[in-house]
Design a protein around this motif. Structure first.
Motif, PDB file in Angstrom:
ATOM      1  N   ASP A 204      23.967  22.719  -2.531  1.00 45.40           N
ATOM      2  CA  ASP A 204      23.426  21.418  -2.149  1.00 45.40           C
ATOM      3  C   ASP A 204      23.058  20.556  -3.355  1.00 45.40           C
ATOM      4  N   HIS A 205      23.580  20.883  -4.529  1.00 49.70           N
ATOM      5  CA  HIS A 205      23.410  20.021  -5.702  1.00 49.70           C
ATOM      6  C   HIS A 205      24.558  19.016  -5.776  1.00 49.70           C
ATOM      7  N   VAL A 206      24.287  17.853  -6.347  1.00 57.84           N
ATOM      8  CA  VAL A 206      25.318  16.820  -6.426  1.00 57.84           C
ATOM      9  C   VAL A 206      25.715  16.500  -7.868  1.00 57.84           C
ATOM     10  N   ARG A 207      25.071  17.142  -8.844  1.00 54.63           N
ATOM     11  CA  ARG A 207      25.416  16.894 -10.251  1.00 54.63           C
ATOM     12  C   ARG A 207      24.906  18.028 -11.128  1.00 54.63           C
ATOM     13  N   VAL A 208      25.449  18.061 -12.348  1.00 54.50           N
ATOM     14  CA  VAL A 208      24.931  18.930 -13.406  1.00 54.50           C
ATOM     15  C   VAL A 208      24.400  18.010 -14.502  1.00 54.50           C
ATOM     16  N   TYR A 209      23.110  18.028 -14.723  1.00 53.46           N
ATOM     17  CA  TYR A 209      22.520  17.153 -15.734  1.00 53.46           C
ATOM     18  C   TYR A 209      22.787  17.666 -17.143  1.00 53.46           C
ATOM     19  N   GLY A 210      23.095  16.720 -18.025  1.00 54.87           N
ATOM     20  CA  GLY A 210      23.237  17.019 -19.439  1.00 54.87           C
ATOM     21  C   GLY A 210      22.039  16.514 -20.223  1.00 54.87           C
ATOM     22  N   ARG A 211      22.210  16.436 -21.533  1.00 55.89           N
ATOM     23  CA  ARG A 211      21.118  15.988 -22.397  1.00 55.89           C
ATOM     24  C   ARG A 211      20.783  14.512 -22.186  1.00 55.89           C
ATOM     25  N   ASP A 212      21.698  13.743 -21.562  1.00 60.99           N
ATOM     26  CA  ASP A 212      21.443  12.323 -21.326  1.00 60.99           C
ATOM     27  C   ASP A 212      20.415  12.073 -20.221  1.00 60.99           C
ATOM     28  N   TYR A 213      19.978  13.136 -19.543  1.00 64.09           N
ATOM     29  CA  TYR A 213      18.949  13.004 -18.501  1.00 64.09           C
ATOM     30  C   TYR A 213      17.691  12.325 -19.034  1.00 64.09           C
ATOM     31  N   PHE A 214      17.277  12.715 -20.227  1.00 66.25           N
ATOM     32  CA  PHE A 214      16.044  12.163 -20.796  1.00 66.25           C
ATOM     33  C   PHE A 214      16.193  10.663 -21.065  1.00 66.25           C
ATOM     34  N   ASP A 215      17.355  10.262 -21.553  1.00 65.71           N
ATOM     35  CA  ASP A 215      17.580   8.843 -21.828  1.00 65.71           C
ATOM     36  C   ASP A 215      17.669   8.035 -20.537  1.00 65.71           C
ATOM     37  N   ILE A 220      14.680   3.796 -17.214  1.00 67.93           N
ATOM     38  CA  ILE A 220      13.917   3.350 -16.056  1.00 67.93           C
ATOM     39  C   ILE A 220      12.592   2.729 -16.493  1.00 67.93           C
ATOM     40  N   GLY A 221      12.100   3.141 -17.673  1.00 65.60           N
ATOM     41  CA  GLY A 221      10.834   2.637 -18.182  1.00 65.60           C
ATOM     42  C   GLY A 221       9.870   3.703 -18.636  1.00 65.60           C
ATOM     43  N   PHE A 222      10.141   4.961 -18.290  1.00 66.26           N
ATOM     44  CA  PHE A 222       9.266   6.055 -18.694  1.00 66.26           C
ATOM     45  C   PHE A 222       9.336   6.300 -20.197  1.00 66.26           C
ATOM     46  N   SER A 223       8.227   6.719 -20.784  1.00 69.07           N
ATOM     47  CA  SER A 223       8.303   7.392 -22.077  1.00 69.07           C
ATOM     48  C   SER A 223       8.451   8.877 -21.765  1.00 69.07           C
ATOM     49  N   VAL A 224       9.278   9.568 -22.526  1.00 67.30           N
ATOM     50  CA  VAL A 224       9.635  10.950 -22.197  1.00 67.30           C
ATOM     51  C   VAL A 224       9.376  11.866 -23.379  1.00 67.30           C
ATOM     52  N   GLU A 225       8.664  12.954 -23.117  1.00 67.64           N
ATOM     53  CA  GLU A 225       8.478  14.005 -24.111  1.00 67.64           C
ATOM     54  C   GLU A 225       9.287  15.222 -23.659  1.00 67.64           C
ATOM     55  N   GLU A 226      10.194  15.662 -24.501  1.00 68.96           N
ATOM     56  CA  GLU A 226      11.030  16.822 -24.186  1.00 68.96           C
ATOM     57  C   GLU A 226      10.321  18.069 -24.719  1.00 68.96           C
ATOM     58  N   VAL A 227       9.555  18.717 -23.861  1.00 70.71           N
ATOM     59  CA  VAL A 227       8.659  19.793 -24.292  1.00 70.71           C
ATOM     60  C   VAL A 227       9.357  21.150 -24.210  1.00 70.71           C
ATOM     61  N   GLY A 246      13.578  28.447 -24.494  1.00 68.66           N
ATOM     62  CA  GLY A 246      14.245  27.182 -24.786  1.00 68.66           C
ATOM     63  C   GLY A 246      14.330  26.212 -23.629  1.00 68.66           C
ATOM     64  N   GLU A 247      13.826  26.595 -22.440  1.00 68.51           N
ATOM     65  CA  GLU A 247      13.853  25.662 -21.309  1.00 68.51           C
ATOM     66  C   GLU A 247      12.957  24.456 -21.605  1.00 68.51           C
ATOM     67  N   ILE A 248      13.453  23.262 -21.321  1.00 63.86           N
ATOM     68  CA  ILE A 248      12.733  22.038 -21.617  1.00 63.86           C
ATOM     69  C   ILE A 248      11.949  21.545 -20.389  1.00 63.86           C
ATOM     70  N   ILE A 249      10.692  21.192 -20.609  1.00 67.52           N
ATOM     71  CA  ILE A 249       9.878  20.544 -19.581  1.00 67.52           C
ATOM     72  C   ILE A 249       9.899  19.039 -19.842  1.00 67.52           C
ATOM     73  N   PRO A 250      10.489  18.240 -18.955  1.00 66.26           N
ATOM     74  CA  PRO A 250      10.490  16.785 -19.153  1.00 66.26           C
ATOM     75  C   PRO A 250       9.149  16.202 -18.675  1.00 66.26           C
ATOM     76  N   VAL A 251       8.323  15.790 -19.612  1.00 68.75           N
ATOM     77  CA  VAL A 251       7.028  15.190 -19.289  1.00 68.75           C
ATOM     78  C   VAL A 251       7.167  13.682 -19.479  1.00 68.75           C
ATOM     79  N   VAL A 252       6.973  12.932 -18.398  1.00 70.76           N
ATOM     80  CA  VAL A 252       7.149  11.482 -18.444  1.00 70.76           C
ATOM     81  C   VAL A 252       5.801  10.795 -18.322  1.00 70.76           C
ATOM     82  N   ARG A 253       5.699   9.601 -18.924  1.00 69.00           N
ATOM     83  CA  ARG A 253       4.469   8.805 -18.853  1.00 69.00           C
ATOM     84  C   ARG A 253       4.836   7.345 -18.604  1.00 69.00           C
ATOM     85  N   LYS A 254       3.865   6.635 -18.030  1.00 65.86           N
ATOM     86  CA  LYS A 254       4.052   5.219 -17.735  1.00 65.86           C
ATOM     87  C   LYS A 254       2.973   4.426 -18.474  1.00 65.86           C
TER      88      LYS A 254
END
Length: 254
Positions: A204-215, A220-227, A246-254
């Motif tokens: 039930d997935h519709v895509r495989v995200y790459g490194r461009d996910y953070f960008d 959209i307007g978020f600041s993103v920390e790739e933790v 090595g798993e990255i936690i995407p922490v976003v801020r507004k």
């Protein structure tokens, strides 16, 4: 056991699977009790964790007691050690609430806690992530983990998440991600469930995200920390808690 888990995951509807897991969990926890691996969410230890995966199964990743996976345990450690999630007063929105967190977060007096999803029996508000019934700037914290890979119009979903997050607030938007892939891959013409599981990792997935996910989040307007939080943990902790190094936690801020 691996074969049985794979059959169950791929045949039992998710809402029913959630309900059934409540009955099975105590039996598994008692049977696998030991001292080799520890779930940091509840502090219980086991001789092994369970396998998990819709396609290729990963060994020793599913906690018998909380049913947490690597990403849940990593997020718990991050929230506990690096934020005031457990101590500050926060209005929280949690998409598709995970069983490992749901009752614990619900019981926390410091949280004004709301859950939402289209189908989950744990959702307070049944809602479409692309058309949310919340006012602008409503929530201090948004948890939206392993949701966006299911959403055809993830741009609209991200815009909605940005709209309802308070200025100064933060969110965690984890997704399954191939960090070796520069650009996200999606193909709407792939509709066969087996083929989708093979290509996207789950039927039930519709895509495989790459490194461009953070960008994309930044656009959209978020600041993103790739933790990379495992980088701050010892090798012993990574092994004991059964984390994905090595798993990255995407922490976003507004």
């Amino acid at each position: 056991m691996k074969k049985l888990f794979k059959i169950v995951l791929n045949t039992v509807p998710r809402p029913l699977l959630i309900r059934l897991s409540y009955a099975v969990r105590p039996i598994l926890a008692a049977y696998l009790k030991g001292d080799q691996f520890t779930d940091p969410i509840d502090g219980k230890s086991f001789k092994t964790f369970l396998p998990y995966g819709y396609g290729n199964q990963r060994s020793n990743v599913l906690s018998p007691s909380t049913l947490s996976l690597e990403r849940h345990r990593l997020l718990w450690l991050y929230l506990k050690n690096e934020t005031d999630f457990f101590t500050g007063q926060h209005k929280v929105l949690h998409f598709a609430p995970e069983q490992a967190f749901y009752k614990r977060f619900r019981a926390m007096d410091n949280l004004d806690y709301t859950t939402t999803d289209l189908n989950s029996p744990l959702a307070d508000v049944k809602a479409d992530i692309c058309n949310l019934p919340f006012e602008n700037d409503s929530f201090d914290i948004i948890l939206c983990n392993h949701v966006l890979e299911h959403i055809p119009d993830d741009t609209k979903a991200m815009q909605e998440l940005y709209r309802i997050l308070k200025p100064g607030g933060f969110g965690v938007f984890q997704i399954p991600q191939d960090l070796n892939r520069e650009v996200t891959f999606e193909d709407d013409s792939i509709t066969d469930k087996k083929e989708r599981a093979k290509i996207f990792g789950q039927y039930d997935h519709v895509r495989v995200y790459g490194r461009d996910y953070f960008d994309k989040l930044r656009s959209i307007g978020f600041s993103v920390e790739e933790v990379d939080y495992t980088a701050s943990l010892s090798e012993n902790d990574i092994e004991t808690y059964c984390l994905a190094k090595g798993e990255i936690i995407p922490v976003v801020r507004k």
